[in-house]
Scaffold this motif. Sequence first.
Motif, PDB file in Angstrom:
ATOM      1  N   GLY A   1       0.822  -1.214   0.000  1.00  0.00           N
ATOM      2  CA  GLY A   1       0.000   0.000   0.000  1.00  0.00           C
ATOM      3  C   GLY A   1       0.855   1.262   0.000  1.00  0.00           C
ATOM      4  O   GLY A   1       0.562   2.227  -0.722  1.00  0.00           O
ATOM      5  N   GLN A   2       1.921   1.259   0.791  1.00  0.00           N
ATOM      6  CA  GLN A   2       2.811   2.430   0.835  1.00  0.00           C
ATOM      7  C   GLN A   2       3.533   2.596  -0.491  1.00  0.00           C
ATOM      8  O   GLN A   2       3.678   3.726  -0.983  1.00  0.00           O
ATOM      9  N   HIS A   3       3.996   1.511  -1.085  1.00  0.00           N
ATOM     10  CA  HIS A   3       4.675   1.611  -2.379  1.00  0.00           C
ATOM     11  C   HIS A   3       3.722   2.151  -3.447  1.00  0.00           C
ATOM     12  O   HIS A   3       4.100   3.004  -4.251  1.00  0.00           O
ATOM     13  N   ARG A   4       2.476   1.661  -3.439  1.00  0.00           N
ATOM     14  CA  ARG A   4       1.496   2.162  -4.424  1.00  0.00           C
ATOM     15  C   ARG A   4       1.214   3.645  -4.200  1.00  0.00           C
ATOM     16  O   ARG A   4       1.023   4.398  -5.154  1.00  0.00           O
TER      17      ARG A   4
ATOM     18  N   GLU B   1       3.403  21.862  -3.438  1.00  0.00           N
ATOM     19  CA  GLU B   1       2.709  21.052  -2.432  1.00  0.00           C
ATOM     20  C   GLU B   1       2.966  19.560  -2.666  1.00  0.00           C
ATOM     21  O   GLU B   1       3.312  18.828  -1.740  1.00  0.00           O
ATOM     22  N   VAL B   2       2.810  19.115  -3.907  1.00  0.00           N
ATOM     23  CA  VAL B   2       2.962  17.694  -4.208  1.00  0.00           C
ATOM     24  C   VAL B   2       4.428  17.268  -4.092  1.00  0.00           C
ATOM     25  O   VAL B   2       4.729  16.161  -3.657  1.00  0.00           O
ATOM     26  N   PHE B   3       5.344  18.152  -4.455  1.00  0.00           N
ATOM     27  CA  PHE B   3       6.774  17.852  -4.315  1.00  0.00           C
ATOM     28  C   PHE B   3       7.090  17.534  -2.857  1.00  0.00           C
ATOM     29  O   PHE B   3       7.723  16.522  -2.544  1.00  0.00           O
ATOM     30  N   GLU B   4       6.627  18.392  -1.959  1.00  0.00           N
ATOM     31  CA  GLU B   4       6.892  18.191  -0.528  1.00  0.00           C
ATOM     32  C   GLU B   4       6.190  16.936  -0.010  1.00  0.00           C
ATOM     33  O   GLU B   4       6.769  16.168   0.753  1.00  0.00           O
ATOM     34  N   GLN B   5       4.935  16.721  -0.420  1.00  0.00           N
ATOM     35  CA  GLN B   5       4.200  15.537   0.022  1.00  0.00           C
ATOM     36  C   GLN B   5       4.907  14.263  -0.441  1.00  0.00           C
ATOM     37  O   GLN B   5       5.041  13.305   0.324  1.00  0.00           O
ATOM     38  N   THR B   6       5.342  14.267  -1.688  1.00  0.00           N
ATOM     39  CA  THR B   6       6.004  13.101  -2.259  1.00  0.00           C
ATOM     40  C   THR B   6       7.296  12.803  -1.510  1.00  0.00           C
ATOM     41  O   THR B   6       7.557  11.664  -1.115  1.00  0.00           O
ATOM     42  N   SER B   7       8.105  13.839  -1.314  1.00  0.00           N
ATOM     43  CA  SER B   7       9.377  13.682  -0.612  1.00  0.00           C
ATOM     44  C   SER B   7       9.151  13.192   0.810  1.00  0.00           C
ATOM     45  O   SER B   7       9.791  12.229   1.257  1.00  0.00           O
ATOM     46  N   ASP B   8       8.253  13.856   1.510  1.00  0.00           N
ATOM     47  CA  ASP B   8       7.999  13.515   2.906  1.00  0.00           C
ATOM     48  C   ASP B   8       7.462  12.095   3.050  1.00  0.00           C
ATOM     49  O   ASP B   8       7.852  11.364   3.963  1.00  0.00           O
ATOM     50  N   TYR B   9       6.577  11.701   2.150  1.00  0.00           N
ATOM     51  CA  TYR B   9       6.007  10.363   2.256  1.00  0.00           C
ATOM     52  C   TYR B   9       7.066   9.298   1.985  1.00  0.00           C
ATOM     53  O   TYR B   9       7.099   8.266   2.660  1.00  0.00           O
ATOM     54  N   ALA B  10       7.929   9.548   1.023  1.00  0.00           N
ATOM     55  CA  ALA B  10       9.008   8.587   0.734  1.00  0.00           C
ATOM     56  C   ALA B  10       9.894   8.420   1.967  1.00  0.00           C
ATOM     57  O   ALA B  10      10.258   7.297   2.342  1.00  0.00           O
ATOM     58  N   LEU B  11      10.213   9.521   2.641  1.00  0.00           N
ATOM     59  CA  LEU B  11      11.048   9.463   3.840  1.00  0.00           C
ATOM     60  C   LEU B  11      10.327   8.733   4.970  1.00  0.00           C
ATOM     61  O   LEU B  11      10.924   7.924   5.681  1.00  0.00           O
ATOM     62  N   PHE B  12       9.026   8.995   5.120  1.00  0.00           N
ATOM     63  CA  PHE B  12       8.224   8.279   6.116  1.00  0.00           C
ATOM     64  C   PHE B  12       8.263   6.773   5.835  1.00  0.00           C
ATOM     65  O   PHE B  12       8.448   5.958   6.747  1.00  0.00           O
ATOM     66  N   HIS B  13       8.092   6.408   4.573  1.00  0.00           N
ATOM     67  CA  HIS B  13       8.062   4.999   4.197  1.00  0.00           C
ATOM     68  C   HIS B  13       9.371   4.304   4.563  1.00  0.00           C
ATOM     69  O   HIS B  13       9.357   3.196   5.092  1.00  0.00           O
ATOM     70  N   PHE B  14      10.498   4.951   4.282  1.00  0.00           N
ATOM     71  CA  PHE B  14      11.792   4.339   4.611  1.00  0.00           C
ATOM     72  C   PHE B  14      11.863   4.022   6.097  1.00  0.00           C
ATOM     73  O   PHE B  14      12.268   2.934   6.501  1.00  0.00           O
ATOM     74  N   GLY B  15      11.477   4.975   6.914  1.00  0.00           N
ATOM     75  CA  GLY B  15      11.514   4.783   8.364  1.00  0.00           C
ATOM     76  C   GLY B  15      10.590   3.664   8.812  1.00  0.00           C
ATOM     77  O   GLY B  15      10.960   2.833   9.645  1.00  0.00           O
ATOM     78  N   PHE B  16       9.388   3.643   8.257  1.00  0.00           N
ATOM     79  CA  PHE B  16       8.417   2.602   8.600  1.00  0.00           C
ATOM     80  C   PHE B  16       8.961   1.226   8.238  1.00  0.00           C
ATOM     81  O   PHE B  16       8.916   0.290   9.039  1.00  0.00           O
ATOM     82  N   GLU B  17       9.481   1.124   7.030  1.00  0.00           N
ATOM     83  CA  GLU B  17       9.988  -0.159   6.545  1.00  0.00           C
ATOM     84  C   GLU B  17      11.154  -0.645   7.412  1.00  0.00           C
ATOM     85  O   GLU B  17      11.214  -1.815   7.791  1.00  0.00           O
TER      86      GLU B  17
END
Length: 136
Positions: A19-22, A45-61
């Motif tokens: 789900g996070q990858h999608r 807005e989307v640039f920041e959201q995209t960057s932030d979410y990718a960083l969140f995902h790394f930490g979660f994983e």
Amino acid sequence: MQHLTWTSDLNLGIDVIDGQHRLIADYLNRLADAKKKGDTAAIAEVFEQTSDYALFHFGFEESLLEEAGYDLLDTHRKAHNVFIVQVHALQLRFRAGEDCVEALHTLLASWLFNHIRKEDRAYVDAVKAYLGATHH
């Protein structure tokens, strides 16, 4: 920038991670749409959201891999750290006024497909065993 198309070979069979990858793929497609429209506010807005979410995902994983006792966590974390440095650098360049939307899109798109198919695929058994053991 091309739209990313999710294919079944990208699914790891771990719902939360898939789900996070999608979602990262969706963010990248929204970024491409905003860029195509030339909507500066939406791009930012989307640039920041995209960057932030990718960083969140790394930490979660990484947290999940640590809980699962994954043997190659340090190697996996190092691969993430390379991308974290690159994403942060692009965020700084973007905030300074540079148009690096395509660079972020290219970086994360290639990471998403290559990293999932190689590094992420390697941890599937360990995480599924862990999740199976914790849900019984």
